[in-house]
Write a protein that holds these residues in place. Structure first.
Motif, PDB file in Angstrom:
ATOM      1  N   ARG A 148      12.735 -15.696 -11.043  1.00 13.82           N
ATOM      2  CA  ARG A 148      13.680 -15.950 -12.126  1.00 13.82           C
ATOM      3  C   ARG A 148      13.252 -17.129 -12.998  1.00 13.82           C
ATOM      4  O   ARG A 148      13.952 -17.463 -13.966  1.00 13.82           O
ATOM      5  CB  ARG A 148      15.083 -16.219 -11.563  1.00 13.82           C
ATOM      6  N   ASP A 149      12.143 -17.755 -12.670  1.00 18.72           N
ATOM      7  CA  ASP A 149      11.714 -18.930 -13.431  1.00 18.72           C
ATOM      8  C   ASP A 149      11.619 -18.667 -14.934  1.00 18.72           C
ATOM      9  O   ASP A 149      12.127 -19.466 -15.737  1.00 18.72           O
ATOM     10  CB  ASP A 149      10.374 -19.454 -12.907  1.00 18.72           C
ATOM     11  N   PRO A 150      10.962 -17.588 -15.372  1.00 23.00           N
ATOM     12  CA  PRO A 150      10.862 -17.347 -16.823  1.00 23.00           C
ATOM     13  C   PRO A 150      12.225 -17.249 -17.499  1.00 23.00           C
ATOM     14  O   PRO A 150      12.424 -17.798 -18.599  1.00 23.00           O
ATOM     15  CB  PRO A 150      10.096 -16.018 -16.909  1.00 23.00           C
ATOM     16  N   GLU A 151      13.170 -16.572 -16.857  1.00 23.65           N
ATOM     17  CA  GLU A 151      14.511 -16.427 -17.419  1.00 23.65           C
ATOM     18  C   GLU A 151      15.214 -17.784 -17.507  1.00 23.65           C
ATOM     19  O   GLU A 151      15.846 -18.119 -18.522  1.00 23.65           O
ATOM     20  CB  GLU A 151      15.333 -15.477 -16.542  1.00 23.65           C
ATOM     21  N   ILE A 152      15.092 -18.585 -16.458  1.00 29.23           N
ATOM     22  CA  ILE A 152      15.731 -19.905 -16.441  1.00 29.23           C
ATOM     23  C   ILE A 152      15.119 -20.814 -17.502  1.00 29.23           C
ATOM     24  O   ILE A 152      15.831 -21.557 -18.192  1.00 29.23           O
ATOM     25  CB  ILE A 152      15.598 -20.543 -15.044  1.00 29.23           C
ATOM     26  N   LEU A 153      13.811 -20.738 -17.681  1.00 34.19           N
ATOM     27  CA  LEU A 153      13.140 -21.572 -18.679  1.00 34.19           C
ATOM     28  C   LEU A 153      13.563 -21.170 -20.097  1.00 34.19           C
ATOM     29  O   LEU A 153      13.703 -22.031 -20.974  1.00 34.19           O
ATOM     30  CB  LEU A 153      11.620 -21.481 -18.513  1.00 34.19           C
TER      31      LEU A 153
ATOM     32  N   VAL B  48      21.016 -30.323 -16.633  1.00 36.93           N
ATOM     33  CA  VAL B  48      20.521 -29.254 -15.764  1.00 36.93           C
ATOM     34  C   VAL B  48      21.681 -28.353 -15.356  1.00 36.93           C
ATOM     35  O   VAL B  48      21.524 -27.144 -15.215  1.00 36.93           O
ATOM     36  CB  VAL B  48      19.813 -29.841 -14.526  1.00 36.93           C
ATOM     37  N   ASP B  49      22.866 -28.946 -15.190  1.00 37.44           N
ATOM     38  CA  ASP B  49      24.048 -28.148 -14.827  1.00 37.44           C
ATOM     39  C   ASP B  49      24.365 -27.103 -15.893  1.00 37.44           C
ATOM     40  O   ASP B  49      24.778 -25.981 -15.581  1.00 37.44           O
ATOM     41  CB  ASP B  49      25.257 -29.056 -14.620  1.00 37.44           C
ATOM     42  N   MET B  50      24.199 -27.484 -17.179  1.00 36.57           N
ATOM     43  CA  MET B  50      24.421 -26.521 -18.263  1.00 36.57           C
ATOM     44  C   MET B  50      23.501 -25.323 -18.116  1.00 36.57           C
ATOM     45  O   MET B  50      23.909 -24.165 -18.282  1.00 36.57           O
ATOM     46  CB  MET B  50      24.159 -27.176 -19.619  1.00 36.57           C
ATOM     47  N   VAL B  51      22.237 -25.605 -17.824  1.00 30.68           N
ATOM     48  CA  VAL B  51      21.246 -24.533 -17.682  1.00 30.68           C
ATOM     49  C   VAL B  51      21.596 -23.655 -16.490  1.00 30.68           C
ATOM     50  O   VAL B  51      21.540 -22.424 -16.570  1.00 30.68           O
ATOM     51  CB  VAL B  51      19.833 -25.121 -17.522  1.00 30.68           C
ATOM     52  N   ALA B  52      21.963 -24.273 -15.378  1.00 33.38           N
ATOM     53  CA  ALA B  52      22.312 -23.515 -14.174  1.00 33.38           C
ATOM     54  C   ALA B  52      23.496 -22.587 -14.436  1.00 33.38           C
ATOM     55  O   ALA B  52      23.488 -21.416 -14.045  1.00 33.38           O
ATOM     56  CB  ALA B  52      22.628 -24.473 -13.031  1.00 33.38           C
ATOM     57  N   THR B  53      24.503 -23.114 -15.120  1.00 34.69           N
ATOM     58  CA  THR B  53      25.698 -22.311 -15.404  1.00 34.69           C
ATOM     59  C   THR B  53      25.369 -21.119 -16.293  1.00 34.69           C
ATOM     60  O   THR B  53      25.769 -19.979 -16.013  1.00 34.69           O
ATOM     61  CB  THR B  53      26.776 -23.175 -16.081  1.00 34.69           C
ATOM     62  N   ARG B  54      24.634 -21.367 -17.375  1.00 34.05           N
ATOM     63  CA  ARG B  54      24.327 -20.278 -18.302  1.00 34.05           C
ATOM     64  C   ARG B  54      23.372 -19.259 -17.677  1.00 34.05           C
ATOM     65  O   ARG B  54      23.459 -18.060 -17.962  1.00 34.05           O
ATOM     66  CB  ARG B  54      23.726 -20.828 -19.592  1.00 34.05           C
ATOM     67  N   ALA B  55      22.461 -19.739 -16.847  1.00 34.16           N
ATOM     68  CA  ALA B  55      21.498 -18.837 -16.202  1.00 34.16           C
ATOM     69  C   ALA B  55      22.093 -18.161 -14.969  1.00 34.16           C
ATOM     70  O   ALA B  55      21.446 -17.305 -14.355  1.00 34.16           O
ATOM     71  CB  ALA B  55      20.246 -19.614 -15.805  1.00 34.16           C
ATOM     72  N   LYS B  56      23.320 -18.579 -14.601  1.00 37.97           N
ATOM     73  CA  LYS B  56      23.982 -18.046 -13.415  1.00 37.97           C
ATOM     74  C   LYS B  56      23.115 -18.243 -12.185  1.00 37.97           C
ATOM     75  O   LYS B  56      22.882 -17.324 -11.383  1.00 37.97           O
ATOM     76  CB  LYS B  56      24.325 -16.562 -13.605  1.00 37.97           C
TER      77      LYS B  56
END
Length: 206
Positions: A21-26, A43-51
């Motif tokens: 999932r790295d490419p999607e998270i990036l 980082v929390d924003m990214v985690a939330t949006r990337a689920k």
């Protein structure tokens, strides 16, 4: 059994990390950076949006800076195949063939991403060095190939300063975007090739 033999057969503990999932998270990280800037991004924003789980992101990227730089590296190198670069037979042809202006939406996104990176760079020499490698080196590596080809063809002198020449374009783009806040279009890039890069290499534009 000796300690060496035991170490060789002892099974490794822990599960292998899943990086699928790295490419999607990036990509999500780039979206958040473009919208909020580096200072507003978490980082929390990214985690939330990337689920994705926060712990997962922090194991993979220990800090926001690590996540951002990794994302920028992927953005700059995406789609670049050094073994399939254009080979037009001339230095100018090769350089111009790489001028592929993105859509206005993507151009705006990259501008905002680079502006966010600029605010990060200002606070850390170490991050500045890392950002140099992420933002400038990918394109410089392409130019390096083009200039070496030109030397092999006898198009430019064998003692041409390839390292300096290959940095001119990326430096001009970085200055325009990061310092002047101006978007870079095809006219700007071709003009830079014809009026700065080629003359510096001892050539005139066709």
């Amino acid at each position: 059994m000796t300690q060496t033999e035991y170490a060789e057969v002892k099974p490794r503990l822990g599960r292998k990390r899943d990086h699928t999932r790295d490419p999607e998270i990036l990509e999500v990280a780039l979206d958040v950076l473009a919208e909020t800037g580096y200072d507003g991004m978490t980082v929390d924003m990214v985690a939330t949006r990337a689920k994705a789980g926060k712990a997962t992101l922090y194991r993979r990227w220990p800090s926001k800076a690590d996540l951002v730089l990794d994302a920028v590296v992927c953005m700059k190198s995406k789609g670049i195949d050094l073994d399939a670069l254009p080979d037009t037979g001339t230095l100018r042809g090769d350089l111009v063939a790489m001028v592929k202006p993105p859509t206005m939406r993507e151009a705006e996104r990259k501008l905002k991403v680079m502006a966010g990176i600029a605010s990060m760079i200002a606070r850390s020499p170490e991050l500045a060095a890392a950002a140099q490698n992420a933002l400038v080196e990918p394109r410089a590596s392409i130019n390096r190939i083009f200039f070496r080809r030109a030397i092999e063809r006898g198009e430019i002198p064998a003692d041409a300063d390839v390292e300096r020449l290959c940095m001119i374009g990326p430096a001009m783009v970085a200055y325009s975007v990061l310092m002047l806040g101006k978007p870079v279009d095809r006219e700007f890039l071709v003009s830079t090739i014809d009026k700065i890069i080629l003359p510096a290499a001892g050539l005139r534009a066709a």
